[in-house]
Design an enzyme around this catalytic site. Structure first.
Site, PDB file in Angstrom:
ATOM      1  CE  LYS A   1     -35.556  42.912  80.055  1.00 55.55           C
ATOM      2  NZ  LYS A   1     -36.501  42.285  81.011  1.00 55.55           N
TER       3      LYS A   1
ATOM      4  CB  THR B   1     -32.567  42.183  82.452  1.00 56.13           C
ATOM      5  OG1 THR B   1     -33.852  41.928  83.018  1.00 56.13           O
ATOM      6  CG2 THR B   1     -31.552  41.199  83.025  1.00 56.13           C
TER       7      THR B   1
ATOM      8  CG  HIS C   1     -30.568  17.171  50.096  1.00 53.75           C
ATOM      9  ND1 HIS C   1     -29.277  17.048  49.627  1.00 53.75           N
ATOM     10  CD2 HIS C   1     -30.487  17.040  51.451  1.00 53.75           C
ATOM     11  CE1 HIS C   1     -28.459  16.836  50.648  1.00 53.75           C
ATOM     12  NE2 HIS C   1     -29.166  16.833  51.763  1.00 53.75           N
TER      13      HIS C   1
END
Length: 295
Positions: A13, A58, A247
């Protein structure tokens, strides 16, 4: 005979958000985690025939996260991951390996009691892997934006017919630090690191190295950051860094009759993309790299 076979696999999960509030009278403490569980082991049959005999749902892993948060508390992201990984591997015969990934979101007090504001500097990360015999713990952080407004140069690089970038002896150096570091603690019988203290100190050394390095390249800064952590933290054997170059280009103001290079000020355009991406690993001498280059 089938021409195919099952390769590496896992299940679990992902991204269970759990917030634990610990109350000491009117004073409260918050732990806010995002927990992802991945389990692997004797799972061939479920892939070949659909038999779920060895499959822990799960949904059960999600419930375990909540139950453990209530039952045992959350001392640190690493310690909580260790509790979960040990539980899944030792409680189910079909599970031979558990990997727990955790992101922790920090909250800052607004009052001495129970008012908080979400911190926005970085997200703490932890990844705990257990196979029943040994541990691998990788901690880290992401989304930590830093900048040096000077003490950075970039020149002497290769130039070809497509190169337009100008050399500079003074530039803004900014990046968004993503760092992971692997502990050399692997056995239960050895004393475990002090997870919170180790995180705080590793973070401090990363920032101090960034601020204190006169940079001729972002690669040089990357190495200085990892080197400082390894040199000052004996519990850490490997640091992997990913540094996107955020940048900042000087804006051409000459069309407006303005000079953008005065002693007291300068104006830059902060470019979003594309960006240079500098990645690398710094290792303790004799250590083998184990943090994956990519997820």
């Amino acid at each position: 005979m089938s021409p195919t076979r099952l390769g590496q696999n896992q299940y679990g999960k992902a991204e269970t958000r759990v917030v634990r509030v610990t109350r000491e009278g009117r004073t409260h403490h918050i732990k806010d985690l995002n927990v992802s569980v991945a389990l692997s082991g004797a799972m061939d049959e479920v892939h070949y025939s659909g038999s779920n005999v060895g499959v822990l749902p799960t949904d059960t892993t999600k419930n375990t996260v909540f139950a453990f948060a209530q039952q045992y508390g959350i001392a640190s992201a690493e310690q909580f991951g260790i509790l979960l990984a040990r539980h899944f591997v030792t409680s189910q015969d079909s599970i031979g390996r558990a990997r727990i990934r955790i992101e922790e979101y920090a909250w800052e007090r607004l009052t001495e009691q129970h008012s908080f504001v979400r911190k926005g500097q970085e997200t703490r990360t932890a990844e705990v892997t257990y196979d029943g015999a040994g541990w691998q713990v990788v901690s880290g952080l992401k989304d930590l934006v830093v900048m040096n407004s000077t003490d950075s140069e970039f020149w002497g690089f290769v130039k070809d017919r497509y190169t337009t970038l100008r050399e500079t002896r003074d530039r803004v150096l900014a990046t968004e630090v993503s760092a992971r570091w692997r502990f050399n603690w692997t056995r239960d019988e050895d004393p475990a690191p002090q997870w919170d203290e180790s995180y705080a100190q590793a973070r401090r050394h990363l920032l101090e190295a960034f601020a204190g390095t006169y940079s001729l390249s972002l690669q040089q800064t990357l190495y200085a950051m990892g080197e400082r952590v390894v040199e000052h933290r004996p519990e850490i054997d490997e640091v992997r860094l990913s540094l996107p170059n955020k940048h900042h280009f000087p804006v051409d103001l000459e069309p407006f009759g303005l000079k953008n290079d005065t002693p007291d000020s300068a104006v830059y355009f902060a470019a979003d993309r594309p960006y240079g991406l500098i990645e690398g690993t710094v290792l303790r001498e004799g250590a083998e790299p184990r943090i994956p280059v990519t997820d």
